[in-house]
Enzyme design. Structure first.
Site, mmCIF file in Angstrom:
data_model
loop_
_atom_site.group_PDB
_atom_site.id
_atom_site.type_symbol
_atom_site.label_atom_id
_atom_site.label_comp_id
_atom_site.label_asym_id
_atom_site.label_seq_id
_atom_site.Cartn_x
_atom_site.Cartn_y
_atom_site.Cartn_z
ATOM 1 N N GLU A 64 8.937 -4.001 14.027
ATOM 2 C CA GLU A 64 8.124 -2.980 13.277
ATOM 3 C C GLU A 64 7.464 -2.870 13.113
ATOM 4 O O GLU A 64 6.525 -3.257 12.860
ATOM 5 C CB GLU A 64 8.537 -3.561 11.778
ATOM 6 N N CYS A 103 9.693 1.240 3.976
ATOM 7 C CA CYS A 103 10.459 0.173 4.588
ATOM 8 C C CYS A 103 11.730 0.803 4.660
ATOM 9 O O CYS A 103 13.501 0.198 5.376
ATOM 10 C CB CYS A 103 10.876 -0.792 3.572
ATOM 11 N N SER A 109 4.550 -6.841 3.524
ATOM 12 C CA SER A 109 5.384 -7.144 4.900
ATOM 13 C C SER A 109 6.216 -8.741 5.430
ATOM 14 O O SER A 109 6.294 -9.458 4.128
ATOM 15 C CB SER A 109 4.471 -7.267 5.777
ATOM 16 N N LYS A 169 -0.661 -7.643 -8.821
ATOM 17 C CA LYS A 169 -2.121 -7.257 -8.001
ATOM 18 C C LYS A 169 -1.833 -6.393 -7.261
ATOM 19 O O LYS A 169 -1.066 -5.903 -6.268
ATOM 20 C CB LYS A 169 -1.878 -8.960 -7.129
ATOM 21 N N PHE A 214 0.982 -1.261 -0.331
ATOM 22 C CA PHE A 214 0.261 -0.186 0.049
ATOM 23 C C PHE A 214 0.889 1.394 -0.045
ATOM 24 O O PHE A 214 0.676 2.495 -0.338
ATOM 25 C CB PHE A 214 -0.982 -0.051 1.388
HETATM 26 P P1 NAD Z 1 1.549 -6.945 3.492
HETATM 27 O O1 NAD Z 1 2.271 -7.911 3.325
HETATM 28 O O2 NAD Z 1 -0.007 -6.531 4.316
HETATM 29 O O3 NAD Z 1 0.558 -6.697 1.024
HETATM 30 C C1 NAD Z 1 1.663 -6.401 0.632
HETATM 31 C C2 NAD Z 1 0.500 -7.513 -0.837
HETATM 32 O O4 NAD Z 1 0.234 -8.871 -0.564
HETATM 33 C C3 NAD Z 1 -0.967 -6.623 -0.965
HETATM 34 O O5 NAD Z 1 -1.120 -5.839 -2.447
HETATM 35 C C4 NAD Z 1 -1.588 -7.187 -0.081
HETATM 36 O O6 NAD Z 1 -2.686 -7.359 -0.967
HETATM 37 C C5 NAD Z 1 -1.169 -8.709 -0.362
HETATM 38 N N1 NAD Z 1 -1.478 -10.214 0.121
HETATM 39 C C6 NAD Z 1 -2.098 -9.131 1.663
HETATM 40 N N2 NAD Z 1 -2.317 -10.818 2.217
HETATM 41 C C7 NAD Z 1 -1.968 -11.875 1.733
HETATM 42 C C8 NAD Z 1 -2.464 -12.475 1.911
HETATM 43 N N3 NAD Z 1 -2.607 -13.885 3.029
HETATM 44 N N4 NAD Z 1 -1.387 -13.775 0.865
HETATM 45 C C9 NAD Z 1 -0.922 -13.040 -0.347
HETATM 46 N N5 NAD Z 1 -0.807 -11.985 -0.877
HETATM 47 C C10 NAD Z 1 -2.180 -10.797 0.179
HETATM 48 O O7 NAD Z 1 2.065 -5.237 3.375
HETATM 49 P P2 NAD Z 1 1.749 -3.526 2.911
HETATM 50 O O8 NAD Z 1 0.266 -3.306 4.583
HETATM 51 O O9 NAD Z 1 1.164 -3.347 2.122
HETATM 52 O O10 NAD Z 1 2.936 -3.071 3.073
HETATM 53 C C11 NAD Z 1 3.434 -1.983 4.616
HETATM 54 C C12 NAD Z 1 5.109 -3.506 4.359
HETATM 55 O O11 NAD Z 1 5.138 -3.432 3.195
HETATM 56 C C13 NAD Z 1 6.235 -3.199 5.474
HETATM 57 O O12 NAD Z 1 6.039 -4.508 6.307
HETATM 58 C C14 NAD Z 1 7.328 -2.642 4.632
HETATM 59 O O13 NAD Z 1 7.929 -2.577 5.281
HETATM 60 C C15 NAD Z 1 6.780 -3.566 3.685
HETATM 61 N N6 NAD Z 1 7.717 -2.432 2.662
HETATM 62 C C16 NAD Z 1 8.909 -3.302 2.036
HETATM 63 C C17 NAD Z 1 9.669 -2.364 1.124
HETATM 64 C C18 NAD Z 1 10.877 -3.185 0.095
HETATM 65 O O14 NAD Z 1 11.483 -2.964 -0.480
HETATM 66 N N7 NAD Z 1 11.508 -4.127 1.130
HETATM 67 C C19 NAD Z 1 9.148 -1.784 0.075
HETATM 68 C C20 NAD Z 1 7.809 -1.552 0.893
HETATM 69 C C21 NAD Z 1 7.222 -1.548 1.846
#
Ligand code: NAD
Length: 490
Positions: A381, A286, A231, A178, A154
């Site tokens: 985090e 992140c 995440s 997605k 997000f």
């Molecule tokens: P999230 O893991 O909740 O969601 C990420 C994606 O996974 C979304 O598209 C979501 O719809 C999908 N998703 C959610 N549940 C799922 C499941 N059970 N199975 C498959 N797909 C699923 O993460 P978020 O809250 O959208 O983003 C924040 C997190 O992303 C933080 O932990 C942040 O540190 C991390 N992040 C990391 C980087 C990096 O480069 N390492 C960059 C940006 C964000």
């Protein structure tokens, strides 16, 4: 600029170059700024996901035969359309993610930088041929994988997708995207921009939803590679599911980034750099600083951080938190840190919501001092505008604490001593290290990627190192002449 919230943007799934209404329900999208509904997207059924993948596969056959120079032309036109429409796209992405207008714009500009890098791929290492023995040549060629997928978070609704869309498409793949279920509206604008740029139908697919959509995509025999950013918990799930099917996966996870502050650092530089690192995007990055390893007497530096952070006005210089549930989680985490013996030197819970935006999700910058190593405020985090200060007697102790982190995205040091800075760059356990830089994101062509629980899979997601992830390298050995002096090498 003030963020303009869309009235009621309706999004569907981009399948075969058309917007197709999903058969599996509707998801409403609420702005973190106001808590009001700003749009909705329809969710695809399993059958629709499968149709989308088939259309992508059909479209990719021609795209693979399209010379890279022609593919690059589409990307070049995309760049100009994104720049033309940058304000409109920024309003939508800021509205749904809670970023300020300037942050939204900066994220898109970083995405465009990756796009510009992708335009140079035609000049990068894309193959080569050598006569390896008399009359025998070996050649290697970079070839597309076919249909690839990407799942994005997000917090960067345009930048993170743009890390991979131009590179994967430029290398000749069809791309299934997605977007985050929390910020899917930006994908409408990006897909329309690619359509206008002349991308043939089927090469970009946008599918909404969460786990069900993702699992159907991963399980498809047609999809050859999956990129994920989000995440650590979900990164692990996606990585394990994808690799158990024998496919390649590169899954970037969460972070808990440490900054080492040494007494000889320039207080102004450190104050701005550290404050902006943990407050930028309301801490939902992140690469945000979330632990400050304060070495020795750094009181004047901390005072500068407090001054800068407390000057930020909500909805002007600092944006909103993605959901109400996340605000509640952050409040509770601050409570628990206090109960564990830490001291609040800036309490963002006390700041009122901006006028007219009382329904939004707000938390002002929060600084927690005397956090104990190993406690929740050090290790977990939190993903909000919160920094935990751990007092350290020397650099050796600071580096030992940094090394206990489960994650490994970023680590920075603020100092005016080159030798100490060099020691941190060598010893910090992180994929991206900064010196007097609060957010050490590498600029193109240097690639982005952490280590430990911040990344599952090999290689990086942008820059030159990403080419290997989104392509295969084929080796061709040829002999066209019969020779009399055949030996084992020919
Ligand atoms: P999230 O893991 O909740 O969601 C990420 C994606 O996974 C979304 O598209 C979501 O719809 C999908 N998703 C959610 N549940 C799922 C499941 N059970 N199975 C498959 N797909 C699923 O993460 P978020 O809250 O959208 O983003 C924040 C997190 O992303 C933080 O932990 C942040 O540190 C991390 N992040 C990391 C980087 C990096 O480069 N390492 C960059 C940006 C964000």
């Amino acid at each position: 600029m003030k963020v303009k919230l869309p009235q009621n943007l309706e999004g569907h799934n981009f399948i075969g170059g058309e917007w197709v209404k999903g058969e599996a329900g509707v998801q409403e999208i609420f702005s973190p700024y106001s808590g009001t509904k700003i749009g909705s997207v329809s969710l695809p059924s399993v059958a629709q996901v499968k149709i989308a993948i088939t259309k992508a596969q059909e479209a990719q056959r021609d795209w693979a035969r399209t010379p890279m120079k022609e593919r690059a032309k589409v990307l070049f036109d995309l760049r100009n359309i994104l720049l033309r429409d940058i304000d409109a796209i920024t309003h939508v992405k800021a509205s749904e993610s809670g970023k300020t207008f300037d942050e939204g714009r900066a994220g898109l500009m970083k995405g465009i930088e990756v796009l510009e890098f992708a335009l140079s791929m035609q000049n990068l290492d894309l193959g080569g041929k050598v006569e390896v023995s008399r009359g025998v040549t070996c050649e290697y060629r970079r070839e597309p994988l076919g249909v690839v997928a990407s799942i994005t978070p997000f917090n960067f609704p345009a930048m993170v997708p743009m890390w991979t869309i131009p590179i994967a498409l430029g290398l000749g793949n069809a791309y299934i995207w997605k977007p985050s279920d929390k910020t899917p509206l930006t994908s409408i604008m990006i897909a329309n921009a690619l359509k206008e740029a002349g991308l043939p139908a089927g090469l970009l697919t946008v599918l909404h939803g969460g786990e069900n959509t993702v699992n159907t995509v991963i399980d498809s025999e047609t999809v050859r590679a999956v990129g994920f950013v989000g995440s650590t918990k979900i990164a692990k799930l996606v990585y394990n599911r994808t690799t158990s099917l024998g496919k390649r996966a590169l899954c970037l996870g969460g972070a808990k980034n440490h900054i080492v502050l040494l007494p000889d650092a320039n207080p102004e530089l450190a104050g701005v750099g550290i404050s902006d690192s943990f407050t930028g995007c309301a801490g939902q990055r992140c690469m945000a600083a979330s632990v400050l390893l304060a070495v020795g007497d750094v009181e004047k530096h901390i005072q500068k951080i407090v001054e800068r952070a407390s000057s930020l006005r909500l909805s002007h210089e600092m944006g909103a938190i993605i959901t109400k549930a996340q605000v509640e989680f952050l409040h509770a985490a601050i409570d628990r840190a206090e109960k564990a013996g830490a001291k609040l030197i800036l309490d963002g819970r006390k700041t009122k919501a901006p006028e007219g935006l009382e329904g939004g999700n707000w938390l002002a910058p929060t600084i927690i001092d005397h956090v104990k190593p190993g406690s929740e405020a050090h290790k977990v985090e939190l993903f909000g505008p919160i920094i935990s200060i751990i007092r350290c007697k020397d650099l050796t102790e600071a580096l030992a604490i940094q090394a206990t982190s489960e994650y490994g995205n970023a680590c920075s040091v603020f100092t005016s001593n080159g030798a100490l800075a060099d020691r941190v760059t060598r010893e910090a356990r992180a994929g991206m290290v900064g010196v007097n830089v609060g957010v050490p994101v590498p600029r193109e062509p240097f690639s982005f990627g952490g280590i430990n629980a911040s990344k599952f899979g090999h290689g990086d997601i942008t820059g030159v190192h990403s080419l290997d992830f989104w392509s295969d390298v084929k080796k061709v050995t040829s002999k066209w002449e019969k020779q009399n002096d055949n030996n084992w090498m020919s």
